[in-house]
Each structure stands twice: as structure tokens, then as C-alpha cells.
Design a protein around this motif. Structure first.
Motif, PDB file in Angstrom:
ATOM      1  N   ALA A 165      56.852 101.290  23.250  1.00 23.57           N
ATOM      2  CA  ALA A 165      57.936 101.500  22.282  1.00 23.57           C
ATOM      3  C   ALA A 165      57.395 101.573  20.850  1.00 23.57           C
ATOM      4  CB  ALA A 165      58.967 100.381  22.400  1.00 23.57           C
ATOM      5  N   THR A 166      56.463 100.685  20.499  1.00 19.51           N
ATOM      6  CA  THR A 166      55.912 100.736  19.133  1.00 19.51           C
ATOM      7  C   THR A 166      55.120 102.032  18.937  1.00 19.51           C
ATOM      8  OG1 THR A 166      54.073  99.357  19.846  1.00 19.51           O
ATOM      9  CG2 THR A 166      55.818  98.255  18.627  1.00 19.51           C
ATOM     10  N   ARG A 167      54.385 102.437  20.010  1.00 18.83           N
ATOM     11  CA  ARG A 167      53.619 103.682  19.906  1.00 18.83           C
ATOM     12  C   ARG A 167      54.572 104.872  19.718  1.00 18.83           C
ATOM     13  NH1 ARG A 167      51.349 104.430  24.924  1.00 18.83           N
ATOM     14  NH2 ARG A 167      50.531 102.324  24.754  1.00 18.83           N
ATOM     15  N   ALA A 168      55.659 104.894  20.515  1.00 19.39           N
ATOM     16  CA  ALA A 168      56.612 106.013  20.431  1.00 19.39           C
ATOM     17  C   ALA A 168      57.210 106.107  19.025  1.00 19.39           C
ATOM     18  CB  ALA A 168      57.715 105.837  21.472  1.00 19.39           C
ATOM     19  N   CYS A 169      57.571 104.948  18.453  1.00 25.84           N
ATOM     20  CA  CYS A 169      58.198 104.950  17.113  1.00 25.84           C
ATOM     21  C   CYS A 169      57.192 105.291  16.028  1.00 25.84           C
ATOM     22  CB  CYS A 169      58.759 103.569  16.774  1.00 25.84           C
ATOM     23  SG  CYS A 169      60.234 103.143  17.663  1.00 25.84           S
ATOM     24  N   MET A 170      56.049 104.550  16.044  1.00 31.09           N
ATOM     25  CA  MET A 170      55.191 104.558  14.860  1.00 31.09           C
ATOM     26  C   MET A 170      54.111 105.624  14.913  1.00 31.09           C
ATOM     27  SD  MET A 170      54.886 100.442  14.490  1.00 31.09           S
ATOM     28  CE  MET A 170      54.653 100.242  12.743  1.00 31.09           C
ATOM     29  N   GLU A 171      53.676 105.989  16.130  1.00 34.31           N
ATOM     30  CA  GLU A 171      52.581 106.954  16.217  1.00 34.31           C
ATOM     31  C   GLU A 171      53.070 108.327  16.688  1.00 34.31           C
ATOM     32  OE1 GLU A 171      48.696 104.370  17.159  1.00 34.31           O
ATOM     33  OE2 GLU A 171      50.516 103.701  18.148  1.00 34.31           O
ATOM     34  N   GLU A 172      53.916 108.331  17.732  1.00 35.17           N
ATOM     35  CA  GLU A 172      54.410 109.630  18.219  1.00 35.17           C
ATOM     36  C   GLU A 172      55.614 110.101  17.412  1.00 35.17           C
ATOM     37  OE1 GLU A 172      55.020 108.656  22.314  1.00 35.17           O
ATOM     38  OE2 GLU A 172      52.900 108.168  22.575  1.00 35.17           O
ATOM     39  N   ARG A 173      56.184 109.192  16.620  1.00 40.30           N
ATOM     40  CA  ARG A 173      57.307 109.550  15.725  1.00 40.30           C
ATOM     41  C   ARG A 173      58.462 110.222  16.463  1.00 40.30           C
ATOM     42  NH1 ARG A 173      55.413 109.193  10.261  1.00 40.30           N
ATOM     43  NH2 ARG A 173      54.230 107.266  10.419  1.00 40.30           N
ATOM     44  N   VAL A 174      58.856 109.645  17.613  1.00 42.61           N
ATOM     45  CA  VAL A 174      59.951 110.259  18.376  1.00 42.61           C
ATOM     46  C   VAL A 174      61.283 110.180  17.623  1.00 42.61           C
ATOM     47  CG1 VAL A 174      58.882 109.926  20.644  1.00 42.61           C
ATOM     48  CG2 VAL A 174      60.425 108.186  19.751  1.00 42.61           C
ATOM     49  N   ALA A 177      61.012 110.200  10.732  1.00 46.24           N
ATOM     50  CA  ALA A 177      60.726 109.232   9.673  1.00 46.24           C
ATOM     51  C   ALA A 177      61.438 107.901   9.909  1.00 46.24           C
ATOM     52  CB  ALA A 177      61.142 109.810   8.324  1.00 46.24           C
ATOM     53  N   ALA A 178      62.521 107.905  10.707  1.00 47.03           N
ATOM     54  CA  ALA A 178      63.289 106.673  10.965  1.00 47.03           C
ATOM     55  C   ALA A 178      62.408 105.589  11.609  1.00 47.03           C
ATOM     56  CB  ALA A 178      64.486 106.981  11.857  1.00 47.03           C
ATOM     57  N   GLY A 179      61.307 106.004  12.272  1.00 52.75           N
ATOM     58  CA  GLY A 179      60.473 105.027  12.974  1.00 52.75           C
ATOM     59  C   GLY A 179      59.178 104.669  12.258  1.00 52.75           C
ATOM     60  N   THR A 180      59.030 105.080  10.988  1.00 47.84           N
ATOM     61  CA  THR A 180      57.822 104.748  10.218  1.00 47.84           C
ATOM     62  C   THR A 180      57.691 103.234  10.096  1.00 47.84           C
ATOM     63  OG1 THR A 180      58.328 106.699   8.930  1.00 47.84           O
ATOM     64  CG2 THR A 180      56.590 105.291   8.082  1.00 47.84           C
ATOM     65  N   THR A 181      58.840 102.590   9.818  1.00 46.38           N
ATOM     66  CA  THR A 181      58.893 101.133   9.803  1.00 46.38           C
ATOM     67  C   THR A 181      59.625 100.705  11.075  1.00 46.38           C
ATOM     68  OG1 THR A 181      59.033 101.118   7.397  1.00 46.38           O
ATOM     69  CG2 THR A 181      59.801  99.142   8.519  1.00 46.38           C
ATOM     70  N   VAL A 182      59.127  99.648  11.726  1.00 43.60           N
ATOM     71  CA  VAL A 182      59.886  99.109  12.864  1.00 43.60           C
ATOM     72  C   VAL A 182      60.195  97.639  12.629  1.00 43.60           C
ATOM     73  CG1 VAL A 182      58.872 100.682  14.596  1.00 43.60           C
ATOM     74  CG2 VAL A 182      57.939  98.389  14.310  1.00 43.60           C
TER      75      VAL A 182
END
Ligand code: AMP
Ligand code: GLY
Length: 423
Positions: A165-174, A177-182
Motif C-alpha cells: 500500500a505504501t509503495r502504491a501510494c508513494m512510489e507508483e503514485r496510483v 499527487a494525493a499519495g505523495t504524503t501518506v
């Protein structure tokens, strides 16, 4: 007075239905509205993000009061634009709308003001996020900071899922920009409810509680949706609990925002977990819920317009609002394939025959083609009924839903099951 309603979903149809009943309202405009809203309002084809055009419409038509339905225009500053032009509008300004627009902002505000919520940390570095997940242990929840159409919260039952989940948000940017910060937070156990308050900048009044059904299939299975149905009130959520939520969560939030220079005037939707340690905030939204609004507007036993105007003006609010005693249930009829890909433009039959004897068929994803009603979205219709008790309301909503047809139509057959289990 002349009122403008901004939005085009099932929530806005329910608001239009209620606002149009007010003896104070001479003309109701909606931008852009939908065919259901058009039964109560003059629809003007201006999209919700066209701020200049909305301001021009309000000035040209001498609108006295504007109600903003969805979150995106509020987060983008529509209420500020109206205020700059001296136009009265209900809805928080961009700064206060950050409560929904940024989960990190909301969580930090709660932490600063000791408002009960899940333990958390915010991250911009994926490695640090993963280390915190390991320290916290599973289950846990990873949330994209920004607006992600209701999909940005990922409940993780294992550390492997959390890493994905962190990879999807922060690295794959699924989520872009909403997932730059988690935000990574502790998993809370309990019953989840939607609590609504109307705030005037310094104080608030409770305006309803409902329970939503988020997953697409019966038995709370399948992917999450915007909401497949709702009921109100919530059995067991009594006056004592309401007071506790107002005293420990809603009023402290409104006071905190006022103190931080972002006074909140509008509807505050608090997603709550009723845990063994009391109610805790899962999330804030700066609007009514959809489909929660459909059941709440059906039950509200007051003229809504003076309430909304008082909140927008920062005028005193009543201590409580009046409700019809009957519970209400809304069953959403959705397009086959939703929340994934689905077709549109399919003919809808039966809306008129279903919407009788106090049943309201609120329209969400609909449009008109050659004078016929057709599907135009994932959530198409919200069939809303009241009844002597919740069982009766459920039976009436399903009897009405059975009269409606379109290709691929899907709905859950178990809306309200938790309410039946507890009554
Ligand atoms: P949110 O977008 O923050 O409301 O999260 C979406 C859904 O995820 C919520 O409606 C809950 O069902 C679930 N959820 C979010 N945060 C938590 C949490 N801390 N503990 C348990 N479930 C959660
Ligand atoms: N039904 C949940 C929401 O409106 O966000």
C-alpha cells in the motif's frame, strides 16, 4: 428568496427536494443539476468547477443564497470566491475544507486539540513509512493524504499488504499527487457511523446520523463504492452518545478551526468508529454524505433553509432539530460493473411508478436522451422509503426498487441488515 444549489448527484437531488419545500424559496436554481433535480429546480449547465461562471450566474440571477453540495469545489475555494463578491454561500472556505482535502492536516489538527482519533504518523519518505508500519504492527491503515475519490484508505491486515500500500501510494503514485504524503494509522475496531453537524463558525448543531454500506456486494463483500445504501437513525445511537460526539469531537473541531483562522461554516460530516473507548474520528468530510443525505433529508421535520442560512451567516443555531419518527432507508441502484467500468446511456424504466406513496427515487447518475431517462453514472438512483419501523422501511424501499429496470441493474439486497440485527 432565490437559492442556487451547486452539484448534480443523488445528494443534491435530496437537497433540492428538501430546499424546494421551503415556503421561503421562490426560485431554486441548480448547477448543473440532473433530470431528477430538474423536477424541483431550474437547471443551468455550469459544471461545479467553473467558479467564474457560477459567480456570474449568482450575480446575474441575483441569487440570495447558494448551497454547495460536493467537496471538490469547496476544497478549490468556491465558498471564498462567493464571499469575496459579497454573495452568501454555505460551505467552508478552502482552508477549513482541508479537513477533507488533506488527511494529514485533519490528523494534525486532531492531535493538537486532543480530539479522539486513531494513533498515526504522516510520511513523505516511503522507507520511514515502512519502518513505522513495522513498529505499529498489522492490522493498520495506510491513507493517501489528498482527495482520492473515496479510495485512498487502504486497510492492511498484514505487513506485506502495508508495504504494498505504501509503495502504491508513494512510489507508483496510483492516486497521483494525493499519495505523495501518506498517513499510517492504527486500525480501530467497532461500529462505523456517519455523523452530521451544521456549523456556523463558532458553534454547531447535530443534524443526523446514518449508517452507510460501502461495499458493492451483500454481506459487506467486494470492492468499496461511494455507498450502496444507507439508513437513519442508527439503533443504539442515543442522545447520550450524540452529546458525547458533540462535546468531545464536533465542538472542539469547530473551536480549533476558528482559533486557527479557518472558521467552519457548513455541514461537517464526521466518519466515526464507535470503539470500546468511545467514539473516535476516522475521517472528516466537508459536506453531506451520499447516500446518507437522502435518508436524512427524508426524515428532517424542519424547513432546512433557515438552518442553512443561519449557518452561512454565522447566526445562532437551534439547540436541536426535529425529526419525523419514522426511520428511512435508501437503496442505491447501480450500473453493472460499478465501481469498475460500466456502460452508460441505457434506458431506465419505472421511476414514476416506483416513486409513489411517500417513496422518493433520488436521481444520481442519470441524463435525458430524446426525452427518455438514461443511465449516466455508476450510482444511478437512490430509492428512499420511510416505514413504521426499519423493517417496514426496508420492505417498502425494496418493493419500489423492484419496479425499476435498466440493463445490468445491480443493488444490494441487505441494506439495513445491521439495524434489523439490533432491533
Ligand atoms: P476514510 O476514507 O478515512 O474514511 O477510510 C475509508 C474506510 O476505511 C472507512 O470508512 C473505514 O471503514 C476504513 N478505515 C479508515 N480508517 C480506519 C481505521 N483507523 N481503522 C479501521 N478502519 C478504518
Ligand atoms: N457515503 C459516504 C460519503 O459520502 O463519503
Amino acid at each position: 428568496m432565490k437559492v442556487l444549489l451547486v452539484g448534480s448527484g443523488g445528494r443534491e437531488h435530496a437537497l433540492a427536494f428538501k430546499i424546494a419545500q421551503s415556503p421561503l424559496v421562490d426560485t431554486l436554481f441548480a448547477a448543473p443539476g440532473n433530470p431528477g433535480i430538474a423536477r424541483h429546480a431550474r437547471c443551468v449547465p455550469i459544471p461545479v468547477d467553473a467558479q467564474d461562471d457560477l459567480v456570474k450566474l449568482a450575480e446575474r440571477e441575483r441569487i440570495d443564497f447558494t448551497v454547495v453540495g460536493p467537496e471538490a469545489p469547496l476544497v478549490a475555494g468556491l465558498a471564498d470566491r462567493f464571499a469575496e463578491r459579497g454573495l452568501l454561500a454555505l460551505g467552508p472556505g478552502a482552508k477549513a475544507a482541508q479537513l477533507e482535502g488533506s488527511k494529514a492536516y485533519a490528523k494534525r489538527l486532531m492531535a493538537r486539540h486532543a480530539i479522539p482519533t486513531a494513533r498515526f504518523e504522516t510520511f513523505v519518505d516511503p522507507e520511514e513509512a515502512r519502518r513505522y508500519c513495522e513498529a505499529l504492527g498489522a492490522p493498520l491503515v495506510v491513507k493517501a493524504d489528498g482527495l482520492a475519490a473515496g479510495k485512498g484508505a487502504i486497510v492492511c491486515t498484514t505487513l506485506e499488504e502495508a508495504a504494498r500500500a505504501t509503495r502504491a501510494c508513494m512510489e507508483e503514485r496510483v492516486f497521483g499527487a494525493a499519495g505523495t504524503t501518506v498517513v499510517v494509522e492504527e486500525f480501530l475496531r467497532g461500529d462505523e457511523i456517519s455523523f452530521f453537524a451544521l456549523a456556523n463558525g463558532t458553534d454547531a448543531v447535530a443534524v443526523g446520523v446514518a449508517q452507510d454500506h460501502k461495499t458493492v456486494f451483500d454481506g459487506d463483500r467486494g470492492p468499496n463504492t461511494g455507498g450502496m445504501g444507507a439508513y437513519s437513525p442508527v439503533p443504539g445511537f442515543d442522545a447520550t452518545l450524540e452529546r458525547r460526539v458533540m462535546d468531545t469531537i464536533v465542538r472542539p473541531t469547530i473551536t480549533a478551526l476558528a482559533r486557527e483562522g479557518a472558521p467552519y461554516r457548513g455541514v461537517l460530516f464526521v466518519g466515526l468508529m464507535l470503539t470500546a473507548d468511545g467514539p473516535k474520528v476516522l475521517e472528516y468530510n466537508c459536506r453531506w454524505g451520499d447516500p446518507e443525505c437522502q435518508v436524512i433529508m427524508t426524515r428532517l421535520d424542519e424547513d432546512i433553509v433557515p438552518l442553512l442560512v443561519a449557518a452561512a451567516k454565522g447566526a445562532p443555531l437551534p439547540v436541536r432539530v426535529a425529526w419525523k419518527p419514522e426511520p428511512a432507508v435508501c437503496v442505491n441502484l447501480v450500473s453493472g460493473g460499478y465501481p469498475g467500468r460500466y456502460p452508460t446511456g441505457l434506458a431506465i424504466e419505472g421511476v414514476e411508478t416506483a416513486g409513489v406513496d411517500g417513496v422518493e427515487v433520488f436521481q444520481a447518475g442519470t441524463s435525458e436522451r430524446d426525452g427518455r431517462l438514461v443511465t449516466a453514472g455508476g450510482r444511478v438512483l437512490g430509492v428512499t422509503a420511510t416505514g413504521r419501523d426499519v423493517r417496514d422501511a426496508i420492505a417498502r424501499a425494496y418493493a419500489a426498487a423492484a419496479k425499476i429496470k435498466f440493463d445490468g441493474l445491480h443493488y444490494r439486497r441487505d441494506i439495513g441488515y445491521r439495524a434489523i440485527a439490533t432491533t
